[in-house]
Design a protein around this motif. Sequence first.
Motif, PDB file in Angstrom:
ATOM      1  N   ILE A  93       0.844  -1.195   0.000  1.00 55.64           N
ATOM      2  CA  ILE A  93       0.000   0.000   0.000  1.00 55.64           C
ATOM      3  C   ILE A  93       0.873   1.236   0.000  1.00 55.64           C
ATOM      4  N   ALA A  94       0.263   2.368  -0.368  1.00 57.04           N
ATOM      5  CA  ALA A  94       0.986   3.635  -0.418  1.00 57.04           C
ATOM      6  C   ALA A  94       0.445   4.635   0.591  1.00 57.04           C
ATOM      7  N   VAL A  95      -0.605   4.270   1.317  1.00 54.09           N
ATOM      8  CA  VAL A  95      -1.283   5.234   2.191  1.00 54.09           C
ATOM      9  C   VAL A  95      -0.394   5.644   3.363  1.00 54.09           C
ATOM     10  N   VAL A  96      -0.561   6.885   3.778  1.00 57.24           N
ATOM     11  CA  VAL A  96       0.227   7.489   4.854  1.00 57.24           C
ATOM     12  C   VAL A  96      -0.732   8.140   5.850  1.00 57.24           C
ATOM     13  N   GLU A  97      -0.431   8.008   7.114  1.00 52.99           N
ATOM     14  CA  GLU A  97      -1.192   8.688   8.153  1.00 52.99           C
ATOM     15  C   GLU A  97      -0.257   9.075   9.286  1.00 52.99           C
ATOM     16  N   TYR A  98      -0.721   9.963  10.152  1.00 53.31           N
ATOM     17  CA  TYR A  98       0.121  10.396  11.262  1.00 53.31           C
ATOM     18  C   TYR A  98      -0.689  10.451  12.554  1.00 53.31           C
ATOM     19  N   TYR A  99       0.040  10.246  13.650  1.00 54.87           N
ATOM     20  CA  TYR A  99      -0.562  10.160  14.975  1.00 54.87           C
ATOM     21  C   TYR A  99      -0.199  11.383  15.797  1.00 54.87           C
ATOM     22  N   ASP A 100      -1.227  12.058  16.306  1.00 53.91           N
ATOM     23  CA  ASP A 100      -1.039  13.190  17.209  1.00 53.91           C
ATOM     24  C   ASP A 100      -1.028  12.641  18.627  1.00 53.91           C
ATOM     25  N   VAL A 101       0.142  12.682  19.258  1.00 55.30           N
ATOM     26  CA  VAL A 101       0.299  12.099  20.586  1.00 55.30           C
ATOM     27  C   VAL A 101      -0.591  12.797  21.607  1.00 55.30           C
ATOM     28  N   ASP A 102      -0.727  14.105  21.483  1.00 55.13           N
ATOM     29  CA  ASP A 102      -1.486  14.868  22.471  1.00 55.13           C
ATOM     30  C   ASP A 102      -2.977  14.559  22.428  1.00 55.13           C
ATOM     31  N   SER A 103      -3.513  14.403  21.224  1.00 58.30           N
ATOM     32  CA  SER A 103      -4.948  14.156  21.106  1.00 58.30           C
ATOM     33  C   SER A 103      -5.294  12.679  20.985  1.00 58.30           C
ATOM     34  N   ASP A 104      -4.272  11.825  20.843  1.00 56.99           N
ATOM     35  CA  ASP A 104      -4.484  10.385  20.650  1.00 56.99           C
ATOM     36  C   ASP A 104      -5.376  10.130  19.446  1.00 56.99           C
ATOM     37  N   GLU A 105      -5.056  10.832  18.345  1.00 55.96           N
ATOM     38  CA  GLU A 105      -5.850  10.689  17.123  1.00 55.96           C
ATOM     39  C   GLU A 105      -4.945  10.491  15.915  1.00 55.96           C
ATOM     40  N   TRP A 106      -5.427   9.725  14.955  1.00 51.49           N
ATOM     41  CA  TRP A 106      -4.746   9.516  13.683  1.00 51.49           C
ATOM     42  C   TRP A 106      -5.378  10.401  12.612  1.00 51.49           C
ATOM     43  N   HIS A 107      -4.542  10.941  11.737  1.00 49.04           N
ATOM     44  CA  HIS A 107      -5.016  11.804  10.653  1.00 49.04           C
ATOM     45  C   HIS A 107      -4.401  11.341   9.335  1.00 49.04           C
ATOM     46  N   LYS A 108      -5.095  11.605   8.260  1.00 48.04           N
ATOM     47  CA  LYS A 108      -4.618  11.205   6.937  1.00 48.04           C
ATOM     48  C   LYS A 108      -3.602  12.216   6.403  1.00 48.04           C
ATOM     49  N   ALA A 109      -2.620  11.705   5.689  1.00 40.50           N
ATOM     50  CA  ALA A 109      -1.676  12.537   4.948  1.00 40.50           C
ATOM     51  C   ALA A 109      -1.659  12.046   3.502  1.00 40.50           C
ATOM     52  N   SER A 110      -1.023  12.800   2.621  1.00 36.95           N
ATOM     53  CA  SER A 110      -0.951  12.392   1.216  1.00 36.95           C
ATOM     54  C   SER A 110      -0.237  11.057   1.072  1.00 36.95           C
ATOM     55  N   SER A 111      -0.729  10.221   0.159  1.00 37.97           N
ATOM     56  CA  SER A 111      -0.117   8.918  -0.077  1.00 37.97           C
ATOM     57  C   SER A 111       1.187   9.053  -0.845  1.00 37.97           C
ATOM     58  N   MET A 112       2.040   8.059  -0.703  1.00 33.71           N
ATOM     59  CA  MET A 112       3.262   8.017  -1.499  1.00 33.71           C
ATOM     60  C   MET A 112       2.906   7.807  -2.972  1.00 33.71           C
ATOM     61  N   ASN A 113       3.863   8.050  -3.829  1.00 39.73           N
ATOM     62  CA  ASN A 113       3.637   7.864  -5.265  1.00 39.73           C
ATOM     63  C   ASN A 113       3.672   6.392  -5.670  1.00 39.73           C
ATOM     64  N   MET A 114       4.308   5.569  -4.837  1.00 40.21           N
ATOM     65  CA  MET A 114       4.485   4.162  -5.181  1.00 40.21           C
ATOM     66  C   MET A 114       4.088   3.282  -3.998  1.00 40.21           C
ATOM     67  N   LYS A 115       3.298   2.238  -4.273  1.00 46.03           N
ATOM     68  CA  LYS A 115       2.970   1.264  -3.235  1.00 46.03           C
ATOM     69  C   LYS A 115       4.220   0.463  -2.897  1.00 46.03           C
ATOM     70  N   ARG A 116       4.503   0.330  -1.602  1.00 47.58           N
ATOM     71  CA  ARG A 116       5.731  -0.383  -1.218  1.00 47.58           C
ATOM     72  C   ARG A 116       5.551  -1.126   0.097  1.00 47.58           C
ATOM     73  N   ASP A 117       5.991  -2.362   0.088  1.00 46.46           N
ATOM     74  CA  ASP A 117       6.000  -3.216   1.271  1.00 46.46           C
ATOM     75  C   ASP A 117       7.454  -3.501   1.623  1.00 46.46           C
ATOM     76  N   GLY A 118       7.789  -3.495   2.909  1.00 47.85           N
ATOM     77  CA  GLY A 118       9.167  -3.774   3.314  1.00 47.85           C
ATOM     78  C   GLY A 118      10.101  -2.613   3.098  1.00 47.85           C
ATOM     79  N   LEU A 119       9.561  -1.393   3.060  1.00 42.86           N
ATOM     80  CA  LEU A 119      10.395  -0.196   2.928  1.00 42.86           C
ATOM     81  C   LEU A 119      10.880   0.249   4.308  1.00 42.86           C
TER      82      LEU A 119
END
Length: 615
Positions: free
Chosen positions: A559-585
């Motif tokens: 998969i290429a999807v990217v997300e980030y975790y806000d430690v203070d709010s304990d919430e995950w948010h979406k970010a732009s996906s990578m250009n290439m799907k990659r496993d084991g990167l």
Amino acid sequence: MQSAATCALLSTNNATQHKEIPTLNVTKCTCNINNSKLVEFPKAWNEFRMNQQFCDGILRSSDGKTVYIHRVIVSLVSSYFKDLFTNSLKGGETEMNEVNLDIPGHILDLILDYAYTGHCNVTLENVEHLLPIAYQYEILGVLHQSSQYLFEKLKPENCIGIFKFARRYFCCHLEDRGLKYICHNFKQIFIQSPEFKDLSAEELECILRHDELNVHREELVFEAVMKWIEADLQVRKQYLRTLIHCVRYGLTNMNFFRHVIRNKLILADPELQSSLYSSSVLAELNSGQSCNRVLNNAISRPRIPYEIIFACGGWNCKRDTRFIETYDIRADKWFIHTKTDVIEPRQTHGLCALNNLIYVIGGYDDREYLNTVCCYNPITQKWKYCACMHRPRGGVSVCSQDGKIYALGGYNGRIGMNSAERYSPNLNQWEMIPSMHCVRSEASAASLNGKIYVVGGLNEHEGLRSAEVFDPQTNEWTFIHSMATVRSGLSLVAYNNYLYALGGYNGDTILKSGERYNPTRSSEWQQISEMHHRRNNFAAVVLEGMIFVAGGAKYLQPIAVVEYYDVDSDEWHKASSMNMKRDGLSACVLAGLPNAKAYSQASRIQEASSDNSTH
């Protein structure tokens, strides 16, 4: 605690800083040693000085100290003294060999130390006097050493004073470094530094318009403008018409823009309101476009990020990849760099950053498990091979601590391993260290508070939830509390005294859960909010205080999807996906690169502009 001399140096009201910042054009940096001729300093020179042998001149300090010198030696390091002594020999004048100087004796001694040895002892107590005198008497070597000393002392609480000090004495190199330091640490300086209010309008505008200003939201720029103006409202409100346009409104939203317009100082100035309501500003605010024409506009151009994610390698359904992909958080975009290929494609490798170099370690290349190590220099954009590990390691766990890189466990093509080794870049050498208690491949490692932690992974029979820690001081491994969940192909991230174990495979399913652990409290692992996507064999890094996860595998598909975790709010948010799907990167973060622009949206904008101009 700072000395009184340091405080005096860094205060913009320092009595020694009696001149306003010069406005004349400077074409040569006074603090750059490359601008002075190279001088050799034979040991005999200082011996002649100490023994007062062959002396042909006398210098007298302002406090009555008399020093015997060799005029030719002093002239070599100072254009002022060279002109003074040589001009006295012209036109039949009496030869000048005695000079009275407006220099205190202890500063004169430092200058002569440099003249005779090439070095002077710059300290917090003397630098505020030494640098101006070196500037006055054109002693470029002392200027360089003083400037270098001040650069090494840059801190959020003193950087503005040093920046202004450098401007006053034409130390362009130090001025540029000070400006970059202010830009890169702007939020902390704006909030904490008492010097912020001492900036001139010109200096503040220069900082706020800078492409490298490190602000995660443009609202902070507006807050900085208002804080500076309100520090001396009657005098400074005249500058609002200029400073208000330092905000890149095209990177904000209409709610914020309405907040700006409602500010009482702006409401009181119809002309300023008119300039803000101009059609170009509103067009940018209402436009969802990301074309080059829009991005080229100054009010919507993303700034250059201070921290950049570098992702490398992995499997993309067809083959192992060799591309570097970088993430620009200011533009929320990923960019593939085809000119910076890894020396060989690989997946399930380790990767870490050390001294702003990227090390790619071990892995698998579709044919064999690797013990090779490659190092990428992001400034030169060149790769080189380093010393190989003692063992091939795919699914290896890697982290760095105290200037060394640790490679733990992994799979060598026949068996899983519990062995571990450590790399010293200065020696280009690997050494074996004590083995872990457990065989672990596809585990994950991180360093925290001087220790190396490794969690989860696979042994030869099953997935693991156990965790252990290596103390470099005792050279021993110790078990810590096990995770709540079995995890292989997970990512372990250290941030703010916690270890975060994310995702992975539990033997039945790919996980989107996460848990965290504080080693100092010896508590159990605690569950955190789940990611939006299940993933294993993915990359995880800390960027600007948030935990980013990228790529990996979901139900055997990369998969290429990217997300980030806000430690203070304990919430995950979406970010732009990578250009290439990659496993084991794998991925890491580099900060403060002098060529950060090359890895950002700004570089692509510049390239597009150049292409358009040629057509």
